[in-house]
Design a protein around this motif. Structure first.
Motif, PDB file in Angstrom:
ATOM      1  N   ASP A 180     -33.548  74.037  85.413  1.00 61.68           N
ATOM      2  CA  ASP A 180     -33.563  72.572  85.330  1.00 61.68           C
ATOM      3  C   ASP A 180     -33.534  71.940  86.717  1.00 61.68           C
ATOM      4  O   ASP A 180     -34.145  70.883  86.941  1.00 61.68           O
ATOM      5  CB  ASP A 180     -32.370  72.082  84.505  1.00 61.68           C
ATOM      6  N   GLU A 181     -32.832  72.607  87.634  1.00 57.43           N
ATOM      7  CA  GLU A 181     -32.782  72.071  88.993  1.00 57.43           C
ATOM      8  C   GLU A 181     -34.153  72.118  89.651  1.00 57.43           C
ATOM      9  O   GLU A 181     -34.574  71.167  90.341  1.00 57.43           O
ATOM     10  CB  GLU A 181     -31.766  72.860  89.833  1.00 57.43           C
ATOM     11  N   VAL A 182     -34.893  73.203  89.448  1.00 57.33           N
ATOM     12  CA  VAL A 182     -36.231  73.332  90.037  1.00 57.33           C
ATOM     13  C   VAL A 182     -37.174  72.312  89.408  1.00 57.33           C
ATOM     14  O   VAL A 182     -37.986  71.677  90.099  1.00 57.33           O
ATOM     15  CB  VAL A 182     -36.767  74.766  89.862  1.00 57.33           C
ATOM     16  N   LYS A 183     -37.059  72.129  88.111  1.00 56.64           N
ATOM     17  CA  LYS A 183     -37.910  71.135  87.447  1.00 56.64           C
ATOM     18  C   LYS A 183     -37.622  69.724  87.974  1.00 56.64           C
ATOM     19  O   LYS A 183     -38.539  68.903  88.115  1.00 56.64           O
ATOM     20  CB  LYS A 183     -37.701  71.198  85.929  1.00 56.64           C
ATOM     21  N   THR A 184     -36.354  69.461  88.271  1.00 60.29           N
ATOM     22  CA  THR A 184     -36.009  68.161  88.856  1.00 60.29           C
ATOM     23  C   THR A 184     -36.667  67.992  90.221  1.00 60.29           C
ATOM     24  O   THR A 184     -37.144  66.904  90.572  1.00 60.29           O
ATOM     25  CB  THR A 184     -34.482  68.031  88.987  1.00 60.29           C
ATOM     26  N   GLN A 185     -36.710  69.093  90.983  1.00 61.69           N
ATOM     27  CA  GLN A 185     -37.393  69.040  92.281  1.00 61.69           C
ATOM     28  C   GLN A 185     -38.890  68.768  92.096  1.00 61.69           C
ATOM     29  O   GLN A 185     -39.481  67.959  92.830  1.00 61.69           O
ATOM     30  CB  GLN A 185     -37.182  70.365  93.029  1.00 61.69           C
ATOM     31  N   PHE A 186     -39.496  69.448  91.154  1.00 62.23           N
ATOM     32  CA  PHE A 186     -40.922  69.218  90.873  1.00 62.23           C
ATOM     33  C   PHE A 186     -41.172  67.746  90.510  1.00 62.23           C
ATOM     34  O   PHE A 186     -42.092  67.103  91.026  1.00 62.23           O
ATOM     35  CB  PHE A 186     -41.385  70.116  89.727  1.00 62.23           C
ATOM     36  N   LEU A 210     -42.205  72.945  99.077  1.00 56.93           N
ATOM     37  CA  LEU A 210     -41.721  74.081  99.873  1.00 56.93           C
ATOM     38  C   LEU A 210     -41.075  73.596 101.161  1.00 56.93           C
ATOM     39  O   LEU A 210     -40.043  74.130 101.590  1.00 56.93           O
ATOM     40  CB  LEU A 210     -42.882  75.030 100.193  1.00 56.93           C
ATOM     41  N   ARG A 211     -41.672  72.596 101.792  1.00 57.69           N
ATOM     42  CA  ARG A 211     -41.115  72.083 103.044  1.00 57.69           C
ATOM     43  C   ARG A 211     -39.755  71.432 102.822  1.00 57.69           C
ATOM     44  O   ARG A 211     -38.819  71.631 103.612  1.00 57.69           O
ATOM     45  CB  ARG A 211     -42.076  71.065 103.656  1.00 57.69           C
ATOM     46  N   ASP A 212     -39.623  70.662 101.738  1.00 54.22           N
ATOM     47  CA  ASP A 212     -38.398  69.897 101.527  1.00 54.22           C
ATOM     48  C   ASP A 212     -37.260  70.718 100.938  1.00 54.22           C
ATOM     49  O   ASP A 212     -36.088  70.442 101.228  1.00 54.22           O
ATOM     50  CB  ASP A 212     -38.688  68.704 100.605  1.00 54.22           C
ATOM     51  N   PHE A 213     -37.598  71.737 100.102  1.00 53.04           N
ATOM     52  CA  PHE A 213     -36.543  72.431  99.357  1.00 53.04           C
ATOM     53  C   PHE A 213     -36.469  73.934  99.633  1.00 53.04           C
ATOM     54  O   PHE A 213     -35.441  74.545  99.346  1.00 53.04           O
ATOM     55  CB  PHE A 213     -36.744  72.222  97.849  1.00 53.04           C
ATOM     56  N   TYR A 214     -37.496  74.539 100.151  1.00 57.49           N
ATOM     57  CA  TYR A 214     -37.531  76.005 100.287  1.00 57.49           C
ATOM     58  C   TYR A 214     -37.941  76.402 101.702  1.00 57.49           C
ATOM     59  O   TYR A 214     -38.896  77.149 101.917  1.00 57.49           O
ATOM     60  CB  TYR A 214     -38.500  76.608  99.259  1.00 57.49           C
ATOM     61  N   SER A 215     -37.212  75.893 102.664  1.00 60.06           N
ATOM     62  CA  SER A 215     -37.517  76.216 104.060  1.00 60.06           C
ATOM     63  C   SER A 215     -36.265  76.079 104.904  1.00 60.06           C
ATOM     64  O   SER A 215     -35.318  75.375 104.533  1.00 60.06           O
ATOM     65  CB  SER A 215     -38.608  75.287 104.597  1.00 60.06           C
ATOM     66  N   ASP A 216     -36.280  76.787 106.054  1.00 53.70           N
ATOM     67  CA  ASP A 216     -35.241  76.626 107.061  1.00 53.70           C
ATOM     68  C   ASP A 216     -35.755  75.663 108.117  1.00 53.70           C
ATOM     69  O   ASP A 216     -36.927  75.720 108.508  1.00 53.70           O
ATOM     70  CB  ASP A 216     -34.909  77.973 107.717  1.00 53.70           C
ATOM     71  N   ARG A 217     -34.892  74.807 108.581  1.00 52.22           N
ATOM     72  CA  ARG A 217     -35.303  73.815 109.565  1.00 52.22           C
ATOM     73  C   ARG A 217     -34.687  74.152 110.914  1.00 52.22           C
ATOM     74  O   ARG A 217     -33.525  74.509 111.005  1.00 52.22           O
ATOM     75  CB  ARG A 217     -34.868  72.417 109.125  1.00 52.22           C
ATOM     76  N   TYR A 218     -35.479  74.014 111.948  1.00 45.84           N
ATOM     77  CA  TYR A 218     -35.012  74.266 113.308  1.00 45.84           C
ATOM     78  C   TYR A 218     -35.803  73.387 114.260  1.00 45.84           C
ATOM     79  O   TYR A 218     -36.844  72.832 113.893  1.00 45.84           O
ATOM     80  CB  TYR A 218     -35.188  75.741 113.676  1.00 45.84           C
TER      81      TYR A 218
END
Length: 714
Positions: A180-186, A210-218
């Protein structure tokens, strides 16, 4: 009449009820949509009245169905039979008590004690029995609502769905489950990125996820960078696409990405057709204008290109026949629409004859008024439409802005006409943008306005006799062997359908579609737009002397100001007014030219008013100075005291003296003015002169004057 087991639906709130019993003047009803519903008592006559007044509608029984016994499972049969046994054994014998509110709760408790169940259980069984038709299969359990068809499956620890077939470094990457959390992201990403006017693609939206929820930021060089996680920790594009399709709302997507008008115009479901709203010829006419895709030349000089003409067309929705056209240079505006409406009631044989086209009345027999005209908002929202609505009883339906599809029949005909023009006529627009080196199609213009109008009439006659593809034929038409051409449908509809056709005198129609205004009556004439008119009736009834009617309503043609018209006899007749001599200079002008010239005059006068104020001030100042000097002079002059009576009595004598002095100053001397010169003195023989006798007094004075001058010179 109403019957037991009949189902009714309220128009007000869509509540559905079932009639479970009728006794004398009362009925008992239950709500079939509630979880549990006990009977209510209503007056029989009240329910009949609601049905007659259409406040309640009789509908089909939603629980009526044919259930095959061999399709039921053993559990369903067992539960049904058990519940039906309870109804038969414990409830039917007490049905009279259960219907009435008083004593119902006591009876239900007794049944519950006998069955060793709760009263709620008994209420549910009774509700199911009453709500679902009071038969054995009404007691079937709702297993049809059970199961997982179309529903999201319960997730386990392992990834659900088809395993991935692609390996990374020889290893299968299982991916992630869509929680449900992933669907909310979609859903969040779809609303934020996809449903915007940027028109991002689904691939773009997936990358944003992918950029907003499935990435590391540096940070690198003071800029934020993103490193996407491994593939077994992120949802795949196919997973996102699958859930996008489940969350997809095409209407909302198009409205947010394009516009609501775009959806209504190009993407809405087409579940009906224009003919559904008509019941015969004349019920609905559609009117629209288009600028033709062709350049014309002047009728005075073929080397002069005058631009593109405007085509107005009026089409009957029922038969698709063209009932009126206008080809000219007016519009798109009310003037162009007015000309098309005038042609709508014109004799088409005479109209075609003006363009050297011979037809019979059977080929184009339309000269009628409709019940409704469907038009654009622009031309048919002005004051000139009131005559159509109020006097001719024609309803005007204006379409929404940018919704040409609401007049689909006439819009489609314009596309056909312009397509045919491009194929045949020289000077037609072949493509929207010319490339470098292409010949300018405007230079090929050959047809003048009259020739192009004849071309359009020819295409209209062809349309009126051409078979209409996919026309929604009625059974009676097929039985009568009607070929679906506009002229055949028009004639068949007049004979077999009621329709709304009416005829009218052409001059009366013109009086109702021409613009109206207010004119004032003055001693100079009937004044309209600063132009002066007069009429025979006004002179005979002495309007200009009596001035009884200071303001009157008139009808005028903005293109022809030499005449205006005064309606009378409730619009059945009119009085013509002719332009008077002081305004004859404007007789060839349009109303816009006259208004512009008067506005220009007002502007020029407004600019001059500031100078006029200064001039007035300067004049007053000079007058004051003259008066002041005179007053000062009077004060300085010494005068003997005189009484008022003598002063007033001497006015006439003083005036005569002043007049005599003014005459000397005001006299005209037409002889040239002589200047002083040194002249030679001539001696005169006085002896001879003196001997002459001059009897004239004037001559004597001249002689005396001469002698005096002579003496001075000595």
């Amino acid at each position: 009449m109403i019957y037991i087991n009949q189902v009714l639906q309220s128009v007000k709130d869509s509540t559905r009820i079932r009639i479970i019993e009728i006794e004398e003047s009362y009925v008992y009803i239950v709500n079939i949509d509630a979880n549990t519903s006990m009977p209510k008592k209503e007056l029989y006559s009240s329910l009949v009245t609601d049905i007659e007044q259409k406040e309640c509608l009789i509908i089909a029984d939603p629980f009526a169905r044919a259930v095959a016994e061999d399709e039921l499972s053993e559990v369903q049969i067992q539960k049904r039979d058990a519940d039906w046994e309870i109804i038969q054994t414990y409830c039917l014998e007490h049905m009279n008590s259960l219907l009435k509110k008083n004593g119902r709760e006591t009876q239900i408790k007794e049944i519950a004690e006998a069955l060793n169940v709760t009263p709620t259980k008994v209420k549910k069984l009774l509700s199911r029995y009453w709500q679902r038709g009071m038969n054995k299969n009404a007691m079937l359990p709702d297993y049809a609502n059970s199961g997982g068809r179309g529903k999201t499956k319960k997730l386990s620890d392992d990834k659900v769905g088809r395993p991935r077939r692609v390996t990374v470094n020889g290893e299968y990457r299982s991916g992630i489950n869509i929680t449900d959390e992933v669907k909310t992201q979609f859903e969040h990403a779809i609303n934020k990125y996809y449903r915007k006017t940027n028109n991002y693609s689904l691939k773009d939206v997936y990358h944003f996820i992918l950029r907003d929820f499935y990435s590391d930021r540096y940070k690198e060089n003071r800029e934020v960078q993103y490193r996407i996680w491994e593939s077994n920790r992120i949802p795949s594009y196919h997973q996102f696409y699958y859930w996008f399709k489940k969350l997809e709302d095409p209407k909302k997507d198009i409205e947010f990405r394009k516009s609501a008008k775009e959806y209504e115009l190009k993407h809405r479901p087409i579940l009906s057709n224009s003919k559904v709203e008509t019941n015969g010829p004349g019920t609905r006419f559609q009117i629209d204008a288009t600028i033709a895709d062709i350049y014309l030349v002047s009728s005075f000089d073929v080397n002069r290109i005058i631009g593109r003409p405007v085509i107005y067309a009026i089409i009957d929705v029922y038969s698709r026949i063209i009932t009126g056209i206008y080809v000219g240079l007016e519009g798109p505006s009310w003037l162009g629409a007015m000309m098309a409406l005038d042609n709508m009631v014109a004799d088409k044989v005479e109209f075609c004859k003006q363009y050297d086209i011979e037809i019979t009345e059977e080929q184009w027999s339309t000269c009628h008024l409709p019940e409704v005209i469907i038009a654009d908002r622009g031309e048919f929202e002005g004051y000139a439409v009131e005559g159509l609505i109020n006097n001719l009883n024609i309803k005007i339906e204006n379409t929404t802005a940018y919704r040409g599809d609401l007049k689909g029949i006439v819009e489609r005909k314009f596309r056909t006409i312009n397509g045919k023009v491009k194929q045949k006529a020289p000077g037609a627009i072949q493509k929207e943008y010319r490339e470098r080196g292409d010949r300018d199609y405007r230079l090929d213009a050959t047809l003048n306005l009259k020739e192009f109008t004849a071309l359009i009439i020819t295409m209209v006659l062809h349309h009126n006799h051409k078979i209409i593809d996919k026309y929604p034929m009625e059974k009676e038409m097929i039985t009568d062997g009607v070929v679906p051409t506009p002229i055949n449908l028009w004639n068949w509809g007049i004979q077999n359908r009621k329709g709304r056709l009416r005829t009218i005198d052409r001059d009366i129609l013109r009086m109702n579609i021409l613009p109206r205004g207010r004119a004032t009556i003055s001693r100079a004439g009937i004044k309209f737009k600063n132009l002066l008119y007069s009429s025979k009736r006004a002179i005979e009834e002495q309007w200009y002397a009596k001035l009884k009617n200071k303001s009157i309503e008139i009808v005028y043609d903005p293109r022809y100001l030499e005449k205006i018209y005064i309606p009378h006899d409730n619009g059945a007749d009119y009085e013509s007014c002719i332009l008077l001599e002081p305004s004859q200079q404007y007789k060839l002008d349009f109303i816009e030219d006259v208004i512009f010239q008067h506005q220009l005059r007002n502007e020029l006068e407004e600019e001059e008013r500031s100078k006029q104020v200064q001039l007035t001030i300067n004049t007053d100042t000079m007058m004051d100075q003259i008066i002041k000097v005179a007053e000062q002079k009077k004060k300085k002059t010494l005068h003997l005291p005189t009484n008022k009576k003598d002063k007033l009595a001497a006015i006439r004598e003083n005036k005569a003296t002043e007049k005599q002095a003014n005459r000397i100053n005001e006299k005209f001397d037409l002889s040239p003015i002589l200047t002083e010169q040194n002249t030679e003195i001539i001696e005169l023989k006085l002896e001879e002169k003196s001997e002459k006798k001059v009897s004239s007094r004037l001559m004597g004075k001249l002689k005396q004057k001469r002698d005096e001058e002579y003496g001075k010179n000595e």
